[in-house]
Design a protein around this motif. Sequence first.
Motif, PDB file in Angstrom:
ATOM      1  N   ALA A 140      -3.382   1.758  -5.126  1.00 33.79           N
ATOM      2  CA  ALA A 140      -3.640   1.128  -3.998  1.00 33.79           C
ATOM      3  C   ALA A 140      -4.031   1.474  -2.551  1.00 33.79           C
ATOM      4  O   ALA A 140      -4.616   1.655  -2.027  1.00 33.79           O
ATOM      5  N   VAL A 173       1.401  -1.132  -0.207  1.00 31.33           N
ATOM      6  CA  VAL A 173       0.185   0.052  -0.110  1.00 31.33           C
ATOM      7  C   VAL A 173       0.948   1.186  -0.326  1.00 31.33           C
ATOM      8  O   VAL A 173       1.268   2.088   1.053  1.00 31.33           O
ATOM      9  N   TRP A 196      -1.328  -5.072  -1.354  1.00 30.40           N
ATOM     10  CA  TRP A 196      -2.997  -4.379  -1.735  1.00 30.40           C
ATOM     11  C   TRP A 196      -3.996  -5.338  -2.141  1.00 30.40           C
ATOM     12  O   TRP A 196      -5.116  -5.294  -1.817  1.00 30.40           O
TER      13      TRP A 196
END
Length: 461
Positions: free
Chosen positions: A43, A37, A138
């Motif tokens: 993401a 992330v 993600w």
Amino acid sequence: MIRSTVPKIRKKFKITELYFYLCINLSSAHSYCLIFVLYRSFAYFTVKDRLPQILTKVIDTVHRYKHKFLEEYGEEGIDGEKRALAYFSKLRNEMQTDKPIIPIIDDLPDTHIWNEYLQYQKSLLGDGEQPSWFRSPWLYVECYLYRRIHEGMTLSPPISTYDVFMEAKNDGYLQSENAVIALCTHLQEFKTNIADTSEAGCKEAFSKLLQVSLWGNKCDLSISGGQDNSQKFSILNSLESFKSNILVDNTESVWQILSQKKNSSRRVDIVLDNAGFELITDFVLADILLSLKLATEVHFHAKCIPWYVSDTTKRDIDWTIKQLLSTNNRWMSKCGEIWKENLKKGRWVYHEHLFWTLPHEFCSMAQTAPDLYSELQKSDLVLFKGDLNYRKLTGDRKWDFTVPFTQALTTFHPAPLCSVRTLKSDVQVGLKPGAGEQLAVSETDWMISGKYGIIQFDASV
């Protein structure tokens, strides 16, 4: 046993209050960034904004159905609703405050697999570190959210079997009805003259409906956060103008592999993505495959639990055919009759497998789901619909744009396969040198907007 293809080499960065990890693949000529992330990435936006928005809609949907639960189950239904709302409110807080990822506790057939995968994620981190919502891959985090939503309903009897995304999926289909009418009409009118159609005409018809199936993938409720994303007009009239947006078009290769054995038994598998209009486009494609004798049987693979808001389940397939049969439009009802008969007679075959709702990359399928891998090996062609399937095919890594598709698939080669997908995440391979960089200059969101698509084929087995 889940095996990692990701080396434990990481650099740790801190940006404001968020961390991400850069993983370098030293075994490849092309380094890649495992999509953790990343701050300001798609993401990051997904986990920070889009997933909480989806969960908020789940909470609202369960609450609005309170009276239905009361009517169907009495006070026990209200108790179930309260349990589900409490669970989802807690889950939303966990996500928004970057709490650690916790084990699944519902004791379903896949529970132990999810919890083993959590242990695997922990093994990738340093001592004392825990996977959390903003410090995990993600792909894992997204899949984990939908599995937790399913757990929330499972732990809330007697409303456990309620599909929290059903209303959105049904509305998506109904809002697309004009486009469905146009597509069903086109299919049935073509079939009335199919005996007199030349080989070139058949190839053109197949190509056109494969493109329709591609652009049908734009109708994705997980990307829109559950908001209306239906198909309001006929795609058929726009195919020519959309052609320049197909970044990789291997239709010719798909046609060749299907037409070269035209008079023998051939199986095509379609790993489905979204219900609603996209499912209609996939059914139309399956119909033309049989009608043109490009396939003798079509196998559909759907999700066994509600997934990514609009992903197809068996309930969605049954509901869609029922809607077609109940309409007063001649060609829609004709499609409903034929497709129902195809399922009954085994010309169309339905499959579901829990692997499709696990966080695993497809390169692990042979080890984690050998029965499914063996099933796909029986196919002459596997069509993977949609963005999530593409992310799992390529390991959700930020490959160089020019990396060959077959290389990004790593060890996943059960049969000749083709990804049919509109771009809604920042991973793409198999482009011509400079193509991705050129697009990035003119359109910064080209990889996530759904404007561009691919029909990307790999023949490796």
